[in-house]
Design a protein around this motif. Structure first.
Motif, short mmCIF file in Angstrom:
data_model
loop_
_atom_site.label_atom_id
_atom_site.label_comp_id
_atom_site.label_asym_id
_atom_site.label_seq_id
_atom_site.Cartn_x
_atom_site.Cartn_y
_atom_site.Cartn_z
N ASP A 23 0.83 -1.20 0.00
CA ASP A 23 0.00 0.00 0.00
C ASP A 23 0.87 1.25 0.00
O ASP A 23 0.60 2.21 -0.74
N GLY A 26 2.46 1.61 -3.43
CA GLY A 26 1.45 2.09 -4.38
C GLY A 26 1.17 3.56 -4.23
O GLY A 26 1.02 4.29 -5.23
N ALA A 27 1.10 4.02 -2.98
CA ALA A 27 0.81 5.44 -2.73
C ALA A 27 1.92 6.33 -3.27
O ALA A 27 1.66 7.37 -3.90
N MET A 30 1.69 6.39 -7.08
CA MET A 30 0.58 7.24 -7.49
C MET A 30 0.96 8.72 -7.39
O MET A 30 0.66 9.51 -8.30
N GLY A 47 -6.41 -1.11 -2.48
CA GLY A 47 -5.33 -0.57 -1.67
C GLY A 47 -5.79 -0.26 -0.28
O GLY A 47 -6.96 -0.45 0.08
N MET A 51 -2.88 4.56 -0.02
CA MET A 51 -3.37 4.78 -1.38
C MET A 51 -4.69 5.54 -1.36
O MET A 51 -4.97 6.32 -2.27
#
Length: 396
Positions: A23, A26-27, A30, A47, A51
């Motif tokens: 997570d 991914g954040a 992004m 997520g 996220m």
């Protein structure tokens, strides 16, 4: 999807992360992609809280997949299969310009294979390589059928993918290398690290199942160490959702630890620690980067141990050893994970022994081994994703 105001082609990226570490990755990815593309990128997927703060509305709460061990997976198999099917349907329905799966290969790779079967035009990136270099090496070659590129956190992984004939793989760097200032002591903290009694960290795991397997034997080892006349200040860092299990586990310990809760308190403990007793895993790399000598251990259920033992292809399961290229950190696995053996090794690592000196010397080299120049891992990962988007057969 309407074109953004700046006239650039809008991109839709579907991300799947089912654990806290994924997570966070991914954040960060992004955030960098939004910095590069602005309103020309949108995100969908699965997520956690990190996220969500970047604007992702998760298909389901990732806590539904907080499962450890083969036996636990078998018990919850109907739910896991349902969530896999739900996720695959959402990806195919969204028709994204790219699917990014992040770690958790038992879940994410099953999704990726089914997505590739149902819509081969969706490019798929795997962020965080499964441990193909440690066990089941045939997975690397099998991944070529459904993974277009692997983003590796460990510097030796691209060569392993070449050797095993897997998909293209790029070393983007480990996020821990961006946190060295939080892991290493200032002058005052260094004094405490060198002081007496030495601070000994105990790290029994980051999942409830791991804590159940390790708390008793860790407590017995510390009791043996204390009975041998060793003095130490004991600190046990944990996270809020594990606190109840940790408190219950230490009730039988004769040497009571100071329990600290949360990431900030954990980092502070790392900065003053002289040594650590840790469950094997990513935390061993974290301790090596913090330059804390350690003893490592791992216990799990009989079925999982039986399967993993017969599949392992490496001489060490300790990430710090694998990155350094030497087995400098002692590891005690399954039947070798006894209180007596752990206590003896801890006695060495807490003193000015050859074992401790060898670890200190090896950890001093780890910055150079893991270097990515001045680029953070998330930026290097975003560069690969953007390069693939530009070449994508869906957006050409």
């Amino acid at each position: 999807m309407p074109a953004p105001a700046n006239g650039r082609v809008a991109r839709k990226i579907f991300l799947i992360a089912t654990e806290e570490s994924g997570d966070r990755l991914g954040a960060h990815l992004m955030k960098v992609l939004r910095q590069r593309l602005g309103d020309a990128v949108t995100f969908e997927g699965v997520g956690g809280l990190a996220m969500a703060r970047e604007g992702l509305k998760s298909l389901f709460p990732i806590e539904e997949l907080s499962i450890i061990g083969f036996s636990a997976v078998i018990k919850q198999l109907p739910k896991v299969l349902r969530l896999i099917g739900q996720t695959v349907a959402a990806v195919v329905r969204a028709r994204p310009d790219m699917l990014v799966i992040i770690d958790s290969p038992d879940f994410t790779h099953r999704v990726a294979r089914r997505v590739r079967s149902r819509d081969p035009s969706i490019p798929i990136v795997d962020y965080v390589s499964p441990s193909v270099w440690a066990w089941r090496p045939g997975r690397a070659r099998a991944m070529r059928a459904y993974i277009d590129h692997v983003l590796a956190l460990l510097p030796f992984e691209p060569k392993e993918y070449q050797r095993l004939r897997g998909p293209p793989c790029s070393y983007v760097g480990h996020p821990l290398t961006e946190q060295l200032a939080l892991l290493r002591p200032n002058a005052e903290e260094q004094q405490r690290r060198n002081g007496t009694p030495p601070v000994l960290l105990v790290l029994p795991g980051s999942r409830r199942g791991e804590i159940r397997y390790h708390m008793a034997v860790f407590g017995e080892a510390l009791d043996h160490l204390h009975a041998q006349g060793k003095e130490f200040e004991l600190i046990l860092p944990t996270m809020p959702h594990l606190l109840e299990g940790v408190r219950e586990g230490v009730q039988s310990w004769k040497v009571a630890p100071r329990i600290v809760v949360g990431e900030q308190e954990k980092r502070a403990a790392f900065r003053i620690a002289a040594a650590a007793l840790a469950k094997s895993g990513t935390v061993t790399l974290e301790l090596a980067l913090a330059q804390v000598p350690m003893v490592t251990a791992y216990r799990t259920g009989g079925l999982e141990a039986f399967i993993v033992r017969r599949a392992l292809t490496v001489t060490s399961v300790i990430l710090a050893n694998l990155v350094i290229g030497e087995n400098v950190v002692p590891e005690f696995l399954q039947e070798n994970c006894t209180a007596e053996k752990l206590a003896d090794a801890l006695g060495e690592v807490l003193s000015d022994s050859p074992m401790r000196r060898r670890q200190v010397e090896a950890f001093a080299r780890i910055d150079g081994i893991m270097s990515t120049g001045n680029q953070p891992a998330s930026v290097r990962a975003a560069d690969v994703v953007l390069g693939m988007l530009r070449k994508s057969r869906r957006t050409a």
